[in-house]
Motif scaffolding. Sequence first.
Motif, PDB file in Angstrom:
ATOM      1  N   LYS A   1       0.831  -1.209   0.000  1.00 55.54           N
ATOM      2  CA  LYS A   1       0.000   0.000   0.000  1.00 55.54           C
ATOM      3  C   LYS A   1       0.861   1.254   0.000  1.00 55.54           C
ATOM      4  CE  LYS A   1      -4.119  -2.052   2.015  1.00 55.54           C
ATOM      5  NZ  LYS A   1      -5.063  -2.065   3.139  1.00 55.54           N
ATOM      6  N   ALA A   2       1.966   1.226   0.742  1.00 53.42           N
ATOM      7  CA  ALA A   2       2.882   2.365   0.757  1.00 53.42           C
ATOM      8  C   ALA A   2       3.516   2.559  -0.619  1.00 53.42           C
ATOM      9  CB  ALA A   2       3.965   2.158   1.821  1.00 53.42           C
ATOM     10  N   ILE A   3       3.926   1.470  -1.252  1.00 53.61           N
ATOM     11  CA  ILE A   3       4.506   1.553  -2.596  1.00 53.61           C
ATOM     12  C   ILE A   3       3.514   2.186  -3.552  1.00 53.61           C
ATOM     13  CG2 ILE A   3       5.296   0.199  -4.584  1.00 53.61           C
ATOM     14  CD1 ILE A   3       6.387  -1.864  -2.489  1.00 53.61           C
ATOM     15  N   GLN A   4       2.268   1.760  -3.482  1.00 52.48           N
ATOM     16  CA  GLN A   4       1.227   2.312  -4.354  1.00 52.48           C
ATOM     17  C   GLN A   4       1.052   3.815  -4.118  1.00 52.48           C
ATOM     18  OE1 GLN A   4      -1.146   0.483  -6.726  1.00 52.48           O
ATOM     19  NE2 GLN A   4       0.924  -0.320  -6.734  1.00 52.48           N
ATOM     20  N   LEU A   5       1.026   4.225  -2.859  1.00 50.88           N
ATOM     21  CA  LEU A   5       0.899   5.647  -2.539  1.00 50.88           C
ATOM     22  C   LEU A   5       2.084   6.425  -3.102  1.00 50.88           C
ATOM     23  CD1 LEU A   5      -0.317   8.123  -1.082  1.00 50.88           C
ATOM     24  CD2 LEU A   5       1.018   7.416   0.924  1.00 50.88           C
ATOM     25  N   TYR A   6       3.290   5.928  -2.852  1.00 46.52           N
ATOM     26  CA  TYR A   6       4.485   6.631  -3.315  1.00 46.52           C
ATOM     27  C   TYR A   6       4.511   6.737  -4.837  1.00 46.52           C
ATOM     28  CZ  TYR A   6       6.313   6.161   1.461  1.00 46.52           C
ATOM     29  OH  TYR A   6       6.503   6.234   2.814  1.00 46.52           O
ATOM     30  N   LEU A   7       4.077   5.693  -5.513  1.00 45.81           N
ATOM     31  CA  LEU A   7       4.034   5.747  -6.981  1.00 45.81           C
ATOM     32  C   LEU A   7       3.007   6.776  -7.448  1.00 45.81           C
ATOM     33  CD1 LEU A   7       4.345   1.954  -7.878  1.00 45.81           C
ATOM     34  CD2 LEU A   7       6.072   3.737  -8.224  1.00 45.81           C
ATOM     35  N   LYS A   8       1.867   6.853  -6.768  1.00 43.57           N
ATOM     36  CA  LYS A   8       0.856   7.857  -7.115  1.00 43.57           C
ATOM     37  C   LYS A   8       1.376   9.271  -6.881  1.00 43.57           C
ATOM     38  CE  LYS A   8      -3.195   5.005  -6.302  1.00 43.57           C
ATOM     39  NZ  LYS A   8      -4.302   4.694  -5.384  1.00 43.57           N
ATOM     40  N   LEU A   9       2.242   9.422  -5.884  1.00 39.88           N
ATOM     41  CA  LEU A   9       2.846  10.727  -5.611  1.00 39.88           C
ATOM     42  C   LEU A   9       3.930  11.081  -6.620  1.00 39.88           C
ATOM     43  CD1 LEU A   9       3.153  10.592  -1.713  1.00 39.88           C
ATOM     44  CD2 LEU A   9       1.538  11.948  -3.068  1.00 39.88           C
ATOM     45  N   GLY A  10       4.242  10.128  -7.489  1.00 46.01           N
ATOM     46  CA  GLY A  10       5.230  10.384  -8.534  1.00 46.01           C
ATOM     47  C   GLY A  10       6.647  10.029  -8.159  1.00 46.01           C
ATOM     48  N   LEU A  11       6.841   9.334  -7.034  1.00 36.26           N
ATOM     49  CA  LEU A  11       8.185   8.942  -6.650  1.00 36.26           C
ATOM     50  C   LEU A  11       8.676   7.819  -7.561  1.00 36.26           C
ATOM     51  CD1 LEU A  11       7.259  10.532  -4.133  1.00 36.26           C
ATOM     52  CD2 LEU A  11       8.580   8.944  -2.764  1.00 36.26           C
ATOM     53  N   THR A  12       9.960   7.810  -7.798  1.00 33.28           N
ATOM     54  CA  THR A  12      10.568   6.758  -8.594  1.00 33.28           C
ATOM     55  C   THR A  12      10.862   5.553  -7.707  1.00 33.28           C
ATOM     56  OG1 THR A  12      12.841   7.483  -8.165  1.00 33.28           O
ATOM     57  CG2 THR A  12      11.699   8.492 -10.054  1.00 33.28           C
ATOM     58  N   VAL A  13      11.151   4.433  -8.341  1.00 34.04           N
ATOM     59  CA  VAL A  13      11.516   3.231  -7.592  1.00 34.04           C
ATOM     60  C   VAL A  13      12.742   3.515  -6.729  1.00 34.04           C
ATOM     61  CG1 VAL A  13      12.396   0.878  -7.827  1.00 34.04           C
ATOM     62  CG2 VAL A  13      10.450   1.615  -9.203  1.00 34.04           C
ATOM     63  N   GLU A  14      13.705   4.254  -7.265  1.00 30.97           N
ATOM     64  CA  GLU A  14      14.909   4.592  -6.491  1.00 30.97           C
ATOM     65  C   GLU A  14      14.561   5.407  -5.250  1.00 30.97           C
ATOM     66  OE1 GLU A  14      18.189   3.859  -6.491  1.00 30.97           O
ATOM     67  OE2 GLU A  14      17.679   2.358  -7.977  1.00 30.97           O
ATOM     68  N   GLU A  15      13.661   6.392  -5.411  1.00 30.31           N
ATOM     69  CA  GLU A  15      13.269   7.224  -4.271  1.00 30.31           C
ATOM     70  C   GLU A  15      12.534   6.382  -3.228  1.00 30.31           C
ATOM     71  OE1 GLU A  15      12.698  11.574  -6.399  1.00 30.31           O
ATOM     72  OE2 GLU A  15      11.154  10.045  -6.684  1.00 30.31           O
ATOM     73  N   ILE A  16      11.674   5.495  -3.678  1.00 28.06           N
ATOM     74  CA  ILE A  16      10.952   4.620  -2.750  1.00 28.06           C
ATOM     75  C   ILE A  16      11.931   3.702  -2.030  1.00 28.06           C
ATOM     76  CG2 ILE A  16       9.237   2.777  -2.548  1.00 28.06           C
ATOM     77  CD1 ILE A  16       7.859   4.045  -5.043  1.00 28.06           C
ATOM     78  N   ARG A  17      12.869   3.148  -2.773  1.00 28.25           N
ATOM     79  CA  ARG A  17      13.868   2.265  -2.169  1.00 28.25           C
ATOM     80  C   ARG A  17      14.656   3.015  -1.094  1.00 28.25           C
ATOM     81  NH1 ARG A  17      16.744   0.884  -6.544  1.00 28.25           N
ATOM     82  NH2 ARG A  17      15.205  -0.637  -7.201  1.00 28.25           N
ATOM     83  N   ALA A  18      15.003   4.266  -1.366  1.00 29.49           N
ATOM     84  CA  ALA A  18      15.740   5.076  -0.394  1.00 29.49           C
ATOM     85  C   ALA A  18      14.909   5.313   0.863  1.00 29.49           C
ATOM     86  CB  ALA A  18      16.155   6.403  -1.023  1.00 29.49           C
ATOM     87  N   LEU A  19      13.613   5.583   0.691  1.00 31.45           N
ATOM     88  CA  LEU A  19      12.750   5.756   1.863  1.00 31.45           C
ATOM     89  C   LEU A  19      12.667   4.473   2.672  1.00 31.45           C
ATOM     90  CD1 LEU A  19       9.775   7.869   0.461  1.00 31.45           C
ATOM     91  CD2 LEU A  19      11.570   8.612   2.029  1.00 31.45           C
ATOM     92  N   PHE A  20      12.559   3.352   2.003  1.00 27.58           N
ATOM     93  CA  PHE A  20      12.475   2.081   2.707  1.00 27.58           C
ATOM     94  C   PHE A  20      13.776   1.746   3.428  1.00 27.58           C
ATOM     95  CE2 PHE A  20       8.861   0.194  -0.070  1.00 27.58           C
ATOM     96  CZ  PHE A  20       7.932   0.899   0.668  1.00 27.58           C
TER      97      PHE A  20
ATOM     98  N   THR B   1      12.054  14.399   0.352  1.00 23.17           N
ATOM     99  CA  THR B   1      11.613  13.738  -0.873  1.00 23.17           C
ATOM    100  C   THR B   1      10.321  14.366  -1.381  1.00 23.17           C
ATOM    101  OG1 THR B   1      12.653  11.653  -0.216  1.00 23.17           O
ATOM    102  CG2 THR B   1      10.936  11.527  -1.904  1.00 23.17           C
ATOM    103  N   TYR B   2       9.366  14.579  -0.485  1.00 22.80           N
ATOM    104  CA  TYR B   2       8.094  15.194  -0.879  1.00 22.80           C
ATOM    105  C   TYR B   2       8.312  16.617  -1.407  1.00 22.80           C
ATOM    106  CZ  TYR B   2       5.558  11.454   1.600  1.00 22.80           C
ATOM    107  OH  TYR B   2       5.056  10.257   2.021  1.00 22.80           O
ATOM    108  N   GLU B   3       9.147  17.373  -0.740  1.00 26.29           N
ATOM    109  CA  GLU B   3       9.408  18.747  -1.194  1.00 26.29           C
ATOM    110  C   GLU B   3      10.084  18.763  -2.560  1.00 26.29           C
ATOM    111  OE1 GLU B   3       9.756  21.101   3.065  1.00 26.29           O
ATOM    112  OE2 GLU B   3      11.590  20.275   2.186  1.00 26.29           O
ATOM    113  N   GLY B   4      11.012  17.841  -2.758  1.00 28.83           N
ATOM    114  CA  GLY B   4      11.674  17.746  -4.066  1.00 28.83           C
ATOM    115  C   GLY B   4      10.696  17.374  -5.162  1.00 28.83           C
ATOM    116  N   LYS B   5       9.808  16.440  -4.870  1.00 35.31           N
ATOM    117  CA  LYS B   5       8.806  16.027  -5.850  1.00 35.31           C
ATOM    118  C   LYS B   5       7.844  17.172  -6.142  1.00 35.31           C
ATOM    119  CE  LYS B   5       8.835  12.745  -7.558  1.00 35.31           C
ATOM    120  NZ  LYS B   5       9.416  12.331  -8.845  1.00 35.31           N
TER     121      LYS B   5
END
Length: 121
Positions: free
Chosen positions: A47-66, A85-89
């Motif tokens: 569910k978090a991955i889905q949210l992050y993808l909807k926010l426009g984060l890349t796989v790399e950005e999501i991996r870094a958050l995880f 990350t959110y501010e950059g996006k």
Amino acid sequence: MKISELSRITHVSVRSIRHYENQGLLSAHRLDNDYRDFDETAVGRVKAIQLYLKLGLTVEEIRALFRTEVADPDEYEYCEEMLATYEGKLQQVNEQIEALHGLRALLERQISFTNGKRNIV
């Protein structure tokens, strides 16, 4: 839980779940029959991955958050890395909006110019 059950619970395709696993965003234990066995935390993670993808984060950005152990965005009130990350996006989105406004103005000008030429003939 099997991948099909995780898919059913999260409403995310089996193919996407496999992709998340291949990208290192999700992990599963392999059973003797080589089936994937996901633990209960996988539901929140998907569910978090889905949210992050909807926010426009890349796989790399999501991996870094995880990597910072922040798997569920609803569990933490504040995380410096998530905020950055959110501010950059948001900055990227604002830049895209500005570029699209410029493109719109250029197209409107070209349409007006083209219409003016058509009316002369």
